[in-house]
Design a protein around this motif. Sequence first.
Motif, PDB file in Angstrom:
ATOM      1  N   THR A   1      -8.290  -4.301  14.748  1.00 23.39           N
ATOM      2  CA  THR A   1      -7.658  -5.830  15.032  1.00 23.39           C
ATOM      3  C   THR A   1      -7.608  -6.316  16.109  1.00 23.39           C
ATOM      4  OG1 THR A   1      -5.480  -4.990  14.496  1.00 23.39           O
ATOM      5  CG2 THR A   1      -6.556  -5.579  12.554  1.00 23.39           C
ATOM      6  N   GLU A   2      -7.122  -5.294  17.255  1.00 25.39           N
ATOM      7  CA  GLU A   2      -7.079  -5.478  18.421  1.00 25.39           C
ATOM      8  C   GLU A   2      -7.598  -4.650  19.504  1.00 25.39           C
ATOM      9  OE1 GLU A   2      -4.658  -8.226  16.690  1.00 25.39           O
ATOM     10  OE2 GLU A   2      -3.883  -6.130  16.546  1.00 25.39           O
ATOM     11  N   THR A   3      -8.095  -4.814  20.661  1.00 27.73           N
ATOM     12  CA  THR A   3      -8.791  -3.807  21.629  1.00 27.73           C
ATOM     13  C   THR A   3      -7.990  -3.895  22.907  1.00 27.73           C
ATOM     14  OG1 THR A   3     -10.099  -5.806  22.366  1.00 27.73           O
ATOM     15  CG2 THR A   3     -11.127  -4.572  20.560  1.00 27.73           C
ATOM     16  N   ILE A   4      -8.212  -3.000  23.713  1.00 20.56           N
ATOM     17  CA  ILE A   4      -7.577  -2.925  25.102  1.00 20.56           C
ATOM     18  C   ILE A   4      -8.848  -2.593  25.993  1.00 20.56           C
ATOM     19  CG2 ILE A   4      -6.016  -1.723  26.359  1.00 20.56           C
ATOM     20  CD1 ILE A   4      -5.095  -0.308  23.817  1.00 20.56           C
ATOM     21  N   ASN A   5      -9.036  -3.389  27.289  1.00 24.97           N
ATOM     22  CA  ASN A   5      -9.973  -3.166  27.947  1.00 24.97           C
ATOM     23  C   ASN A   5      -9.092  -3.444  29.439  1.00 24.97           C
ATOM     24  OD1 ASN A   5     -12.544  -2.938  26.721  1.00 24.97           O
ATOM     25  ND2 ASN A   5     -12.018  -5.000  25.403  1.00 24.97           N
ATOM     26  N   ASP A   6      -9.588  -2.623  30.552  1.00 24.82           N
ATOM     27  CA  ASP A   6      -9.072  -2.752  31.580  1.00 24.82           C
ATOM     28  C   ASP A   6      -7.725  -2.999  31.770  1.00 24.82           C
ATOM     29  OD1 ASP A   6     -11.783  -2.612  32.690  1.00 24.82           O
ATOM     30  OD2 ASP A   6     -12.139  -4.716  32.658  1.00 24.82           O
ATOM     31  N   GLY A   7      -7.197  -2.194  31.133  1.00 25.58           N
ATOM     32  CA  GLY A   7      -5.608  -2.115  30.999  1.00 25.58           C
ATOM     33  C   GLY A   7      -4.901  -3.336  30.451  1.00 25.58           C
ATOM     34  N   ALA A   8      -5.688  -4.250  29.669  1.00 27.28           N
ATOM     35  CA  ALA A   8      -5.117  -5.250  29.056  1.00 27.28           C
ATOM     36  C   ALA A   8      -5.215  -5.128  27.603  1.00 27.28           C
ATOM     37  CB  ALA A   8      -5.724  -6.371  29.683  1.00 27.28           C
ATOM     38  N   MET A   9      -4.285  -5.736  26.832  1.00 26.60           N
ATOM     39  CA  MET A   9      -4.476  -5.955  25.160  1.00 26.60           C
ATOM     40  C   MET A   9      -5.330  -7.028  25.085  1.00 26.60           C
ATOM     41  SD  MET A   9      -2.956  -3.474  23.402  1.00 26.60           S
ATOM     42  CE  MET A   9      -2.762  -4.243  21.993  1.00 26.60           C
ATOM     43  N   GLN A  10      -6.185  -7.163  24.013  1.00 27.78           N
ATOM     44  CA  GLN A  10      -6.805  -8.341  23.797  1.00 27.78           C
ATOM     45  C   GLN A  10      -6.659  -8.744  22.069  1.00 27.78           C
ATOM     46  OE1 GLN A  10     -10.721  -7.542  25.032  1.00 27.78           O
ATOM     47  NE2 GLN A  10     -10.390  -8.017  27.197  1.00 27.78           N
ATOM     48  N   PHE A  11      -5.919  -9.721  21.852  1.00 31.02           N
ATOM     49  CA  PHE A  11      -5.516 -10.191  20.560  1.00 31.02           C
ATOM     50  C   PHE A  11      -6.729 -10.938  19.834  1.00 31.02           C
ATOM     51  CE2 PHE A  11      -1.909  -8.621  22.255  1.00 31.02           C
ATOM     52  CZ  PHE A  11      -1.300  -7.920  21.485  1.00 31.02           C
ATOM     53  N   GLN A  12      -6.873 -10.549  18.737  1.00 31.20           N
ATOM     54  CA  GLN A  12      -7.880 -11.628  17.780  1.00 31.20           C
ATOM     55  C   GLN A  12      -7.030 -12.877  17.383  1.00 31.20           C
ATOM     56  OE1 GLN A  12      -9.642  -9.541  14.686  1.00 31.20           O
ATOM     57  NE2 GLN A  12     -10.790  -8.146  16.057  1.00 31.20           N
ATOM     58  N   THR A  13      -5.942 -12.697  16.931  1.00 28.10           N
ATOM     59  CA  THR A  13      -4.757 -13.568  16.787  1.00 28.10           C
ATOM     60  C   THR A  13      -3.243 -13.486  17.253  1.00 28.10           C
ATOM     61  OG1 THR A  13      -4.170 -12.595  14.549  1.00 28.10           O
ATOM     62  CG2 THR A  13      -6.270 -14.407  14.642  1.00 28.10           C
ATOM     63  N   GLY A  14      -2.914 -14.530  17.815  1.00 32.30           N
ATOM     64  CA  GLY A  14      -1.454 -14.134  18.171  1.00 32.30           C
ATOM     65  C   GLY A  14      -1.385 -13.513  19.481  1.00 32.30           C
ATOM     66  N   THR A  15      -0.140 -12.897  20.110  1.00 32.23           N
ATOM     67  CA  THR A  15       0.062 -12.235  21.125  1.00 32.23           C
ATOM     68  C   THR A  15       0.709 -10.873  20.901  1.00 32.23           C
ATOM     69  OG1 THR A  15       1.957 -13.574  21.777  1.00 32.23           O
ATOM     70  CG2 THR A  15      -0.198 -14.234  22.618  1.00 32.23           C
ATOM     71  N   LYS A  16       1.370 -10.534  19.711  1.00 35.76           N
ATOM     72  CA  LYS A  16       1.938  -9.496  19.367  1.00 35.76           C
ATOM     73  C   LYS A  16       1.499  -8.495  18.627  1.00 35.76           C
ATOM     74  CE  LYS A  16       6.411 -11.702  20.314  1.00 35.76           C
ATOM     75  NZ  LYS A  16       7.899 -11.766  19.939  1.00 35.76           N
ATOM     76  N   LEU A  17       1.674  -7.276  18.725  1.00 36.59           N
ATOM     77  CA  LEU A  17       1.268  -6.469  17.619  1.00 36.59           C
ATOM     78  C   LEU A  17       1.990  -6.694  16.296  1.00 36.59           C
ATOM     79  CD1 LEU A  17       1.165  -3.191  19.773  1.00 36.59           C
ATOM     80  CD2 LEU A  17      -0.800  -3.975  18.630  1.00 36.59           C
ATOM     81  N   LYS A  18       1.078  -6.639  15.271  1.00 43.35           N
ATOM     82  CA  LYS A  18       1.866  -6.571  13.909  1.00 43.35           C
ATOM     83  C   LYS A  18       1.693  -5.445  12.994  1.00 43.35           C
ATOM     84  CE  LYS A  18      -0.776  -9.879  13.427  1.00 43.35           C
ATOM     85  NZ  LYS A  18      -1.470  -9.780  14.862  1.00 43.35           N
ATOM     86  N   PRO A  19       2.548  -5.131  11.965  1.00 42.74           N
ATOM     87  CA  PRO A  19       2.511  -4.057  11.286  1.00 42.74           C
ATOM     88  C   PRO A  19       1.129  -3.945  10.658  1.00 42.74           C
ATOM     89  CG  PRO A  19       4.698  -5.100  10.769  1.00 42.74           C
ATOM     90  CD  PRO A  19       3.879  -5.956  11.684  1.00 42.74           C
ATOM     91  N   GLY A  20       0.441  -2.588  10.694  1.00 42.53           N
ATOM     92  CA  GLY A  20      -0.769  -2.152  10.200  1.00 42.53           C
ATOM     93  C   GLY A  20      -1.761  -2.515  11.233  1.00 42.53           C
TER      94      GLY A  20
END
Length: 254
Positions: A197-216
Motif C-alpha cells: 500500500t505504501e513505499t519508501i524511497n530515499d528516506g521518504a514515505m510515499q502514500f497512495q492515499t492520505g498522509t498517514k499509516l493505517k491499520p493493515g
Amino acid sequence: MRPLSSRRMLVASVLALGLIAACGAPPSPPAPPPTPTGPPVPSFEAPYAFGTPQAKIPPPEHGLIPVVKRVHTDKPYVFITIDDGQVPHPMALDLMRRSKTRPTLFLTDRYVEGHRGYFKDLRDQAGATIENHTLSHPNLRGKPYEVQHKEICGASDAYQREYGKRPVLFRPPYGNYDDTTRKAAADCGIKALVLWTETINDGAMQFQTGTKLKPGDVVLMHFRKTFVEDYTAFLTKAKEDGMTPVPLEDFLTP
C-alpha cells in the motif's frame, strides 16, 4: 656502617612516596572506548507473542492463490517488507534488533547468491522471515507458465535448501502478475501473492492515499544504499501515527 633501624626505614619509605607523588604518579591506562550503538531509532514492544498466528490466508479460488494488498485488521498494526537483497547493508541487523521489528524479506535469488549467511543472520538474530521474489527478477506478466514456474519454484527450492523452510508468500517483481503467475505460484507451494500500500524511497514515505499509516498497511522498501534512511523513516512514521510493526506472516498463516 650500622644497619638502618626499622623507624629510619619507615621514614625513608614515606619520604620516597612523597617524592613520587611530587613528581607525579605513573598515568593510569586509558579507559576503553565506548561500544558503538548507532544512532537512536524508535523501538516497539510486541503487542502479542510474535510467531503466534493471528489470521489465516484466504483460500485459493479455482487453483489461483489470493492477492493480498492490505491485511484486514482493526488493530493499529502495520507491516514492513523489504525486497530484492541487492545491497546487503551492514546496519540492517542492528536496526532490526534495536527497533524490535521483524520484517518480511522478499528476496531475489541472484542477489542472495554469495550473501546467504547475511540473510540467515537477519532471520536467526532479528526474526526476519525469508519469502519469495523469483530467481532473477523478471517481469512475469504475460510469460509462459513454464517460465514463471521455473522462476518461482527455483527460488523456493533454493531457500528451502539453504534456510530449511519453504516460502509461503510471493511478491512478483514490479508488482506485475497474471493468472498464470497465481497458478504457477500455487503449484510451487506459495499460499498468497503479496503487494503493498505504501513505499519508501530515499528516506521518504510515499502514500497512495492520505498522509498517514493505517491499520493493515503493507509497506515496501528495498535493500539499497539508503537502507538506514528508509528503515528509520518507516519506524519514525509508524511511531508518529500510533502504529506498531508486526510480522506479516502472523496475519497470513497457511
